[in-house]
Write a protein that holds these residues in place. Structure first.
Motif, short mmCIF file in Angstrom:
data_model
loop_
_atom_site.label_atom_id
_atom_site.label_comp_id
_atom_site.label_asym_id
_atom_site.label_seq_id
_atom_site.Cartn_x
_atom_site.Cartn_y
_atom_site.Cartn_z
N MET A 122 0.82 -1.20 0.00
CA MET A 122 0.00 0.00 0.00
C MET A 122 0.86 1.27 0.00
O MET A 122 0.63 2.17 -0.76
N PHE A 123 1.85 1.31 0.88
CA PHE A 123 2.74 2.47 0.95
C PHE A 123 4.14 2.05 0.54
O PHE A 123 5.05 1.98 1.34
N GLU A 124 4.31 1.75 -0.75
CA GLU A 124 5.57 1.24 -1.25
C GLU A 124 6.71 2.25 -1.19
O GLU A 124 7.83 1.90 -0.87
N ARG A 125 6.40 3.51 -1.49
CA ARG A 125 7.43 4.56 -1.52
C ARG A 125 7.06 5.65 -0.52
O ARG A 125 6.10 6.37 -0.72
N ILE A 126 7.87 5.76 0.52
CA ILE A 126 7.62 6.75 1.56
C ILE A 126 8.59 7.91 1.39
O ILE A 126 9.80 7.70 1.23
N LEU A 127 8.06 9.11 1.45
CA LEU A 127 8.91 10.30 1.45
C LEU A 127 9.13 10.70 2.90
O LEU A 127 8.18 10.91 3.65
N PHE A 128 10.38 10.75 3.31
CA PHE A 128 10.76 11.11 4.68
C PHE A 128 11.60 12.39 4.64
O PHE A 128 12.79 12.35 4.43
#
Length: 157
Positions: free
Chosen positions: A1-7
């Motif tokens: 669902m949240f494959e690419r997280i921006l941190f």
């Protein structure tokens, strides 16, 4: 669902608290972390104005200030990147310059982030406000879901 997280991080304690939460997202499909540190355009201007007695144009001073800030950021971001990679994440590092809120939103869109996870300073003088101005901007303008990790009570703030 949240494959690419921006941190996004500014390396402060509240922003680095996000690192405690990212591993839990691995179980819901997170494979990649886009680590972003925005070099605030105000900081570039301050660095450039510090060289008033030196030879060179303002443009050159701004370029030198930007390069100095980017070098410092790269050194600080290495440990964070390595820690995330050791946990099995693929890590992309971005260090844009500009307005932090706008650059975070733009990076999330450009990189196809599925979630933005950020820490909140809560630097407002109004006691009831929990979020900092960057967090507020991102929440209001992001096209992705935003998870805000507010600073804990244990820090005494």
């Amino acid at each position: 669902m949240f494959e690419r997280i921006l941190f996004p991080t500014d390396f402060s304690e509240p922003s680095m608290k996000v690192l405690d939460y990212i591993p839990a997202l691995h179980g819901v499909g997170t494979r990649e972390i886009i680590l972003v540190h925005v070099i605030d355009s105000k900081d570039i201007g301050l660095g450039a104005s510090g060289g008033q007695g030196f030879l060179g144009t303002v443009s050159n001073q701004e370029t030198e200030a930007r390069q100095g800030l980017q070098t410092e950021v790269q050194h600080r971001i290495i440990d964070t990147r390595r820690a995330l990679e050791k946990q099995g994440f693929e890590v992309t590092v971005l260090t844009p310059a500009g307005n932090p809120g706008k650059e975070i939103v733009a990076a999330a869109d450009a990189e196809g982030a599925s979630l933005i996870v950020l820490g909140s300073h809560g630097r407002s003088n109004i006691r009831d406000r929990l979020l900092g101005t960057v967090s507020e901007y991102v929440i209001k303008n992001a096209n992705q879901p935003v998870l805000v990790i507010k600073r804990g009570k244990e820090s005494g703030r």
